[in-house]
Design a protein around this motif. Structure first.
Motif, short mmCIF file in Angstrom:
data_model
loop_
_atom_site.label_atom_id
_atom_site.label_comp_id
_atom_site.label_asym_id
_atom_site.label_seq_id
_atom_site.Cartn_x
_atom_site.Cartn_y
_atom_site.Cartn_z
N ASP A 1 12.76 6.15 -5.33
CA ASP A 1 13.74 7.05 -4.46
C ASP A 1 13.82 8.58 -4.96
N LEU B 1 6.25 0.22 -0.62
CA LEU B 1 7.82 0.02 -0.17
C LEU B 1 8.35 -1.17 -1.03
N LYS C 1 9.71 -0.27 8.85
CA LYS C 1 10.69 0.49 8.15
C LYS C 1 11.07 -0.15 6.90
N GLY C 2 11.30 0.81 5.73
CA GLY C 2 11.63 0.14 4.62
C GLY C 2 12.00 1.18 3.65
N ALA C 3 12.29 0.86 2.32
CA ALA C 3 12.68 1.62 1.29
C ALA C 3 11.75 1.93 0.48
N LYS C 4 11.37 3.05 -0.09
CA LYS C 4 10.44 3.61 -1.25
C LYS C 4 10.67 2.73 -2.37
N ARG D 1 0.78 -1.37 0.18
CA ARG D 1 -0.04 -0.10 -0.03
C ARG D 1 0.98 1.21 -0.09
N GLU D 2 1.97 1.11 0.74
CA GLU D 2 2.78 2.29 0.76
C GLU D 2 3.77 2.43 -0.23
#
Lengths: 136, 262
Positions: free
Chosen positions: A136, A23, A130-133, A20-21
Motif C-alpha cells: 500500500d 493483490l 476488486k482487491g487490495a494491493k 499476478r497483480e
C-alpha cells in the motif's frame, strides 16, 4: 459446465489474477453467467462459498449476473433468444454440459439452419475483480 | 489502496479471464502421458489405431483413458460398441469405463444426431470437456484427433502442453504430404512427435519409411491392410484377434519402451 467444476475454475482464475497483480486479498468478483448453460445459481453460489475458504478469496463477495442467450442465424440473420422451456429435457441437459450441443438440437426458427452464432450468453466469464494491493 | 480491474482491462486479456482455461492443467495433472493420434488426412485409421492402442495398453495393466475429440465425426464409440454408458457427475464429470478404458466422447451429449460445428464451436466444446472431465490418475490418455491442421491441434498445443503426437499415414503420397506438413509444424513449435506409423499398407514400398527417417523422425512400423478388420468393428474380442491388433500391440510396446515427455 458442471457448477462445481465452474466454481473451481472461477476461484482458480481469480487466484491467478490476484497473484499476478499482487493483490493481498480479493474483495469483490463480478461474474456473468450466460443462460445457454442453464447454471443452477444456488449450486454455483454454494460451491463458490465452499471453495473460497482458506484462500485469497475468503472475504470475497461474488456478484453474479445472468445474461440472456442470444442466437444469431448466420444464414438468414434472424436473432432470437434461447428459451429453456422450448427444448426437451435431454437436450437441455446436454447443452448444460457442452453449450455447443445447441447446434445439435436447435435450429433457426425462421430458416431451419443449425448454422447460428451464440452472440451473447454462452458461458461464464469474469467481468471485474476488486482487491487490495500487497504494497500500500 | 484498492486496485480495480475493470471490464475494459479484462477484455484486453480475455483469454486470461475465461475461467475454464485455468483448471485444464490441473485436470490432467495425474495423467502421466498424453498421446494424440493424428494425421492431416481423414480415413487413414486414426480412430481404429487410437481405440486398439488404448485397449492394448490397458491389457498390459496400464490405466488408460480414451478421449474422442473428433466432435463432428466421432467413431470410437462404434469401434468399442460403447452404448448404454454415460459419465457420472462428481465435481465435474467422470468418464465411464468400457473394456477397461475410461472413455469420453461427445456422443454422450449428441447421441446419434449430427453435430454441425464450426471451428470456434469445436474449440469451445474441447475447452469445456477438458475443463470438466476428471480423468483421475491414469498412465496414458489416448486422444483420437479429428483430421486436419486446425482448431483441435492448435488447442492441444496451446492448452495441453504435455501432449505427444503419434502420426498416422497410409502409404499414399497424398496422406503423407499432410503428415509431413503437420509434423513440420509440431517440430517448429518443439512439440514432441513420437513417430509415424504407416497404416493400410498394400504393397512393398519403402517410400514412407525413407521419408520419415529423412525428417529425422522415428518410423514406428507398418500395418498391412487387414481385410478382416471391418467385421471386427463393434466387437472388441474379435478386434483384438486381428492382424491389425497384433501390429498395434507391437506399436504399444514401442511406446511403452521409450520415455515420453511428462
Amino acid at each position: 459446465m458442471h457448477e462445481w467444476a465452474l466454481a473451481e475454475a472461477v476461484v482458480s482464475t481469480v487466484s491467478q489474477i490476484a497473484e499476478r497483480e499482487g493483490l493481498r486479498r480479493v474483495t469483490e468478483v463480478k461474474l456473468k453467467v450466460g443462460e445457454l448453460q442453464q447454471i443452477e445459481m444456488e449450486i454455483l453460489r454454494f460451491a463458490l462459498s465452499e471453495l473460497k475458504r482458506s484462500s485469497l478469496l475468503e472475504d470475497t463477495e461474488f456478484i453474479i449476473e445472468t445474461e440472456k442467450a442470444e442466437l444469431t442465424c448466420r444464414v438468414c440473420g434472424h436473432k432470437w433468444f434461447f428459451k429453456r422451456i422450448e427444448i426437451d429435457e435431454n437436450a437441455a441437459e446436454a447443452i448444460h454440459f457442452i453449450p455447443e450441443i445447441a447446434h445439435v438440437y436447435i435450429r433457426c426458427p425462421r430458416c431451419g439452419s443449425p448454422d447460428f452464432e451464440v452472440t451473447r450468453g454462452r458461458g461464464v466469464w469474469l467481468e471485474s475483480i476488486k482487491g487490495a494491493k500487497q504494497d500500500d | 489502496m484498492d486496485a480495480e480491474y475493470g471490464l475494459k482491462a479484462l477484455r484486453v486479456r480475455s483469454k486470461m479471464t475465461d475461467p475454464r482455461i485455468s483448471v485444464i492443467e490441473g485436470r490432467l495433472k495425474k495423467v502421466n502421458s498424453i498421446l494424440a493420434v493424428s494425421s492431416g488426412k481423414g480415413g487413414v485409421g486414426k480412430s481404429l489405431i487410437a481405440s486398439t492402442l488404448s485397449l492394448a495398453l490397458a491389457s498390459k495393466g496400464y490405466e488408460v483413458g480414451l478421449f474422442d475429440i473428433d466432435f463432428t465425426n466421432p467413431s470410437t464409440h462404434i469401434i468399442l460398441n460403447a452404448e448404454g454408458i454415460s459419465p457420472t457427475e462428481e465435481n465435474g464429470v467422470v468418464p465411464p469405463k468400457i473394456h477397461g478404458l475410461k472413455y469420453m466422447s461427445i456422443i454422450y451429449y449428441s447421441g446419434k444426431r449430427v453435430s454441425p460445428l464450426r471451428g470456434v464451436d469445436m474449440s469451445n466444446a474441447l475447452i469445456e470437456l477438458l475443463a470438466i472431465t476428471r480423468w483421475g490418475s491414469i498412465d496414458f490418455l489416448v486422444i483420437d484427433m479429428p483430421p486436419g491442421i486446425s482448431d483441435a491441434i492448435l488447442d492441444l498445443i496451446r492448452l495441453v502442453k504435455k501432449t505427444s503426437f503419434l502420426m498416422v499415414t497410409t502409404s499414399s503420397k497424398l496422406a503423407f504430404e499432410t503428415v509431413r506438413k503437420l509434423t513440420s509444424l509440431l517440430l517448429e513449435l518443439r512439440v514432441p512427435v513420437i513417430g509415424v506409423i504407416e497404416n493400410m499398407k498394400m504393397r512393398e514400398s519403402s517410400f514412407i519409411q525413407e521419408q520419415v527417417k529423412g525428417m529425422g523422425l522415428r518410423f514406428l512400423g507398418e500395418i498391412p491392410f487387414d481385410y478382416s478388420l471391418e467385421e471386427a468393428i463393434g466387437d472388441v474380442d474379435k478386434l483384438l484377434k486381428t492382424l491389425f491388433a497384433q501390429k498395434v500391440e507391437e506399436l504399444a510396446e514401442k511406446i511403452i519402451s521409450q520415455p515420453l515427455r511428462n
